[in-house]
Design an enzyme around this catalytic site. Structure first.
Site, short mmCIF file in Angstrom:
data_model
loop_
_atom_site.label_atom_id
_atom_site.label_comp_id
_atom_site.label_asym_id
_atom_site.label_seq_id
_atom_site.Cartn_x
_atom_site.Cartn_y
_atom_site.Cartn_z
N TRP A 150 0.93 -1.43 0.25
CA TRP A 150 0.26 0.02 -0.18
C TRP A 150 0.94 1.28 -0.23
O TRP A 150 0.26 2.05 -0.36
CB TRP A 150 -0.73 0.14 1.42
CG TRP A 150 -0.73 0.52 2.79
CD1 TRP A 150 0.39 -0.25 3.49
CD2 TRP A 150 -1.31 1.31 3.49
NE1 TRP A 150 0.67 0.28 4.22
CE2 TRP A 150 -0.68 1.23 4.27
CE3 TRP A 150 -2.51 1.81 3.52
CZ2 TRP A 150 -0.75 1.89 5.45
CZ3 TRP A 150 -3.16 2.33 4.74
CH2 TRP A 150 -2.30 2.17 5.36
N ASP A 151 2.34 1.15 0.34
CA ASP A 151 3.04 2.18 0.23
C ASP A 151 3.06 2.21 -0.82
O ASP A 151 3.22 4.10 -0.96
CB ASP A 151 4.22 1.94 0.71
CG ASP A 151 4.44 1.88 2.45
OD1 ASP A 151 5.78 2.43 3.02
OD2 ASP A 151 4.06 0.78 2.38
N SER B 18 -1.34 -10.16 2.49
CA SER B 18 -1.41 -8.73 1.43
C SER B 18 -1.47 -7.54 2.35
O SER B 18 -1.35 -7.52 3.51
CB SER B 18 -2.77 -8.80 1.12
OG SER B 18 -2.79 -8.19 -0.32
N GLN B 19 -2.23 -6.33 1.85
CA GLN B 19 -2.26 -4.81 2.03
C GLN B 19 -3.10 -4.30 1.65
O GLN B 19 -3.72 -4.97 1.28
CB GLN B 19 -0.68 -4.15 2.09
CG GLN B 19 0.04 -4.46 3.77
CD GLN B 19 0.90 -3.54 3.50
OE1 GLN B 19 1.64 -2.81 2.55
NE2 GLN B 19 1.37 -2.57 4.57
N ARG C 50 6.00 -13.56 13.39
CA ARG C 50 6.51 -13.11 12.23
C ARG C 50 8.12 -12.60 12.52
O ARG C 50 8.72 -12.34 13.41
CB ARG C 50 6.02 -11.05 12.05
CG ARG C 50 4.79 -10.91 12.09
CD ARG C 50 4.37 -9.64 12.15
NE ARG C 50 4.43 -9.12 13.56
CZ ARG C 50 4.74 -8.23 14.02
NH1 ARG C 50 5.03 -7.53 12.37
NH2 ARG C 50 4.68 -8.01 14.81
N PRO C 51 7.85 -13.35 10.91
CA PRO C 51 10.58 -13.53 11.10
C PRO C 51 10.82 -12.31 11.46
O PRO C 51 11.49 -12.29 11.91
CB PRO C 51 10.60 -14.05 10.01
CG PRO C 51 9.28 -14.92 9.63
CD PRO C 51 7.74 -14.32 10.15
N GLY D 68 -1.86 -2.66 7.58
CA GLY D 68 -1.02 -1.77 7.58
C GLY D 68 -1.08 -0.58 8.61
O GLY D 68 -0.29 0.50 8.93
N ASP E 37 -0.12 -1.01 11.84
CA ASP E 37 -0.01 -2.46 12.96
C ASP E 37 1.08 -1.45 14.24
O ASP E 37 2.27 -1.10 13.08
CB ASP E 37 1.54 -3.40 12.50
CG ASP E 37 2.55 -2.59 10.84
OD1 ASP E 37 1.66 -1.75 10.36
OD2 ASP E 37 2.80 -3.69 10.43
N GLU F 98 8.89 9.13 8.08
CA GLU F 98 7.55 8.27 7.79
C GLU F 98 6.04 8.70 8.36
O GLU F 98 4.97 8.36 7.97
CB GLU F 98 8.03 7.26 8.39
CG GLU F 98 6.43 6.30 8.41
CD GLU F 98 7.15 4.76 8.97
OE1 GLU F 98 6.96 3.78 9.03
OE2 GLU F 98 7.96 5.06 10.18
N GLU G 261 6.79 -0.37 17.00
CA GLU G 261 8.11 -1.77 17.50
C GLU G 261 9.61 -0.96 16.62
O GLU G 261 10.12 -2.31 16.76
CB GLU G 261 7.46 -2.79 16.99
CG GLU G 261 6.91 -3.56 15.21
CD GLU G 261 6.88 -4.41 15.51
OE1 GLU G 261 6.40 -5.36 16.16
OE2 GLU G 261 6.37 -4.50 14.54
#
Length: 714
Positions: free
Chosen positions: A259-260, A306-307, A376-377, A411, A413, A612, A627
């Site tokens: 989405w970015d 997805s996003q 999540r890795p 998105g 998060d 950002e 995070e």
């Protein structure tokens, strides 16, 4: 004599009878012992027979199973020979054992699945991330492998348990077998970048024009492409191989993000880079053709989700610049494929709701729902910490991991939109991450975007055919049905609001997504609703602040970055453009545009970077919390600023109406200090984690934008 004999005989007879009774007793005891022995022997025999019977049954089952496997192999070989294919080698069969589940719910094999052995799951990933070998978990999963994943995993399996638990030994292992982060990328020269794009040169204010041209210079620094070595050995990288170049967000976000990219494309088109923007969108369409959806980002560990679906909006933006129907005809089937991904009953992202009122049609809306049930890795350690806390609340690891990853799909998060502890703490910013329950929230923004997808697809079909078609009418009908369902479930009388399935009521969190995204998509309330009431609700919401529209009215103390005090570029652009679509909002839209640009410009002058996210309460401060550390670059911020810099004001400058655009009474969510900085009405201060400007105490630079800075939104 005869009498004596008789008496003697009578004495002998009882003695004989007593001896016979003793013998009989002995015989009875002996017989009972034999019976017991026979019974014991019979029991042993029964047990032995049961064991034999069980073994025979097991052998029969194994024989049946082996026969089925053999028949399956024979059928597979027969089919391969019929199709002219060669049977696979043992090595190829081993590769197929490595499977990952994508966001579609389908398994994926091959080189990406092999890379996932190291970067998406397994004991090596767990050991490196839980022991925090790297300060940012994303660093490890973005590294390159010096050998194939199977070789590395075999080497790891030979480490002793005490070596695996020793951070120093583990770091030595990583240094031995892994290369640098981002080794697979190289700079990409944007093919149509210009130093003085025509749209930027048309900005009348010299200072703002100079700023826009400086932002334009950032694009080449964000252009990357994959090296040939990635295409030659894709199993050694977490990056999903792409042939085209891309423009990335920046900072730790080294790869494409779904989405970015929408706001990046908007910015590129503003800078007349049609070729670059078209190539990026074409690459996203190619990904949909290959795997059925656009992943969260360009890494194997993002394939579980997805996003927000903005690909059709990107295609629309390019089409409305190029009017290239050949391109449109090529992309429309792909866009329909992505739409099917979101609407598939098997993906878990579409839910059916009870019919309300006079509704006769079945009612469907969409939710975010990742396929991941592990950490999540890229944020492994953080997720494990949250899971440990959630287990204390009685939640399973799979449940909490899916909720976390689903929030990443949104998105947002993370945000208090997804939290609820059932104790009324969420709207106070006190709810813990362990209460996250994304899959039980029906989001306003997701359904607004899908409404836009449906309307866009209807528009595309009419453009290609030159008239209405069955396809255009089908998507128009889908959009109408979605809006009706949204007004049944997500409408609160004067605004939209997320609906929580877990508690059966609307969310208590007031979010910018309740207003910005529906307005951007053209949703203004039920038919016949007075949009002035919606705008009035926005003004009273507490979302409009000094330096931009804040993400939610909840100050989480920096724990969740998609909450106060942070303001995000995408939502602010959507809000301005959404207000631009309705009459009577001219002054408010202009005010919000200038408010946002002013904060971006002041922060640019103080720090030299585009960020950002931004602090919505104090000029010159960039956002923080969450995070990871605050990032610069920054793709969507650049795109948003350039689009707004080129936007024509709807009200003449210095117009009195602009001064009173936001004068409507508001709820006492926030008050203004004498310095003009918004602070929570509760008196609670800003979280200490929010960074200070690079020049503490410096006065904000003079604003020289489109209009007067004498007004602000508090």
């Amino acid at each position: 004599m005869r009498g004596l004999l008789a008496r003697g005989k009578s004495r002998v007879q009882p003695i004989a009878e007593e001896g016979e009774e003793d013998q009989q007793m002995e015989m009875m005891q002996h017989m009972q012992e034999q019976i017991q022995q026979l019974r014991a022997a019979n029991q042993r025999l029964s047990r032995d027979m049961e064991v034999v019977r069980s073994q025979m049954l097991s052998l029969e089952k194994r024989e049946v199973s082996e026969r089925q496997v053999m028949m399956s192999k024979i059928d597979k070989l027969a089919k391969s020979f019929e199709q002219g294919e060669m049977p696979k080698s043992k090595e190829e069969e081993e590769k197929e054992k490595n499977v990952i589940t994508t966001a579609t719910g389908s398994p994926m094999t091959g080189d990406l699945a092999r890379a996932a052995l190291v970067f998406d799951k397994g004991p090596l990933l767990d050991a490196v991330q839980t022991q925090r070998i790297f300060s940012d978990c994303k660093d490890f999963v973005d590294m390159s492998m010096k050998d194939d994943p199977e070789v590395i995993m075999e080497a790891f399996s030979k480490l002793k348990p005490e070596e695996v638990q020793d951070p120093a030994k583990l770091k030595e292992f990583v240094e031995q077998w892994f290369g640098n982060t981002g080794d697979e990328f190289e700079p990409w020269v944007l093919p149509d970048h210009k130093e003085e794009p025509s749209q930027l040169m048309s900005i009348s204010n010299p200072e703002m024009q100079a700023w826009a041209l400086e932002i334009n210079k950032i694009w080449p620094t964000l252009g990357i492409k994959h090296k040939d070595i990635l295409h030659e050995n894709p199993q050694r990288y977490s990056a999903i191989p792409r042939k085209n170049g891309m423009v990335v967000p920046g900072g730790r976000f080294r790869e494409m993000y779904y989405w970015d990219t929408y706001w990046v494309v908007r910015g590129l088109l503003t800078c007349d880079m049609i070729e670059t923007a078209s190539g990026i969108v074409e690459d996203l369409c190619n990904i949909v053709s290959e795997i059925g959806f656009v992943p969260n980002g360009g890494r194997v560990y993002y394939l579980d989700r997805s996003q927000p679906p903005l690909l059709s909006a990107m295609v629309r933006e390019i089409y409305q610049v190029t009017w290239n129907k050949e391109m449109l005809a090529r992309f429309v089937p792909i866009l329909e494929k992505e739409y099917s991904f979101w609407m598939s009953p098997t993906s878990g992202r579409r839910i059916e709701l009870p019919r309300l009122g006079a509704q006769r049609e079945r009612q469907f809306l969409n939710i975010y729902r990742s396929q991941r049930t592990t950490a999540r890795p890229e944020s492994y350690a953080e997720d494990v910490d949250t899971m440990m806390e959630a287990q204390g609340l009685g939640r399973s690891p799979a449940d909490i991991f899916r909720a976390i990853s689903s929030a990443a799909e949104s998105g947002w998060d993370f945000s208090t939109r997804w939290l609820d502890d059932g104790k009324g703490q969420t709207e106070l910013g006190m709810a813990k991450m362990a209460t996250i329950d994304t899959c039980h929230v029906i989001p306003v923004d997701l359904n607004s975007m899908l409404y836009d997808v449906e309307r866009s697809l209807a528009f595309f079909h009419r453009e290609l055919a030159g008239t209405d078609t069955d396809a255009s009418q089908r998507f128009d009908s889908a959009a109408f049905q979605r809006s009706s369902t949204m007004h049944s479930w997500l409408w609160m009388g004067d605004c939209y609001r997320d609906y929580r399935l877990d508690v059966g009521t609307h969310s208590t969190v007031v979010a910018l997504s309740d207003y910005a995204v529906p307005l951007w998509a053209g949703l203004h309330g039920p038919p016949g609703f007075n949009t002035e009431l919606l705008v009035s609700s926005l003004k009273r919401s507490g979302l409009l602040a000094l330096c931009g529209a804040v993400t939610t009215v909840v100050d989480s103390g920096g724990r969740t970055q998609w909450d106060a005090p942070n303001a995000w570029p995408p939502m602010n652009l959507m809000l301005v453009e959404g207000l631009d679509k309705i009459s009577g909002t001219e002054a408010l839209a202009d005010c919000l545009c200038e408010t946002w640009l002013r904060n971006n410009y002041i922060t640019w002058q103080r720090t030299g970077f585009m960020h950002e996210k931004y602090d919505s309460f104090e000029p010159g401060r960039f956002g923080a919390g969450g995070e990871y550390e605050p990032q610069t670059g920054f793709g969507w911020t650049n795109g948003t600023a350039l689009v707004l810099l080129c936007r024509d004001p709807r009200v003449p400058h210095e117009d009195h109406e602009q001064q009173i655009a936001v004068s409507e009474p508001r709820t006492p969510m926030r008050r203004m200090s004498r310095q003009g900085i918004a602070i929570p009405a509760s008196g609670k201060g800003r979280p200490s984690s929010v960074p200070k400007p690079s020049t503490p105490g410096a006065a904000p630079p003079t604003w020289t934008g489109h209009g007067s800075p004498s007004f602000f939104i508090g």
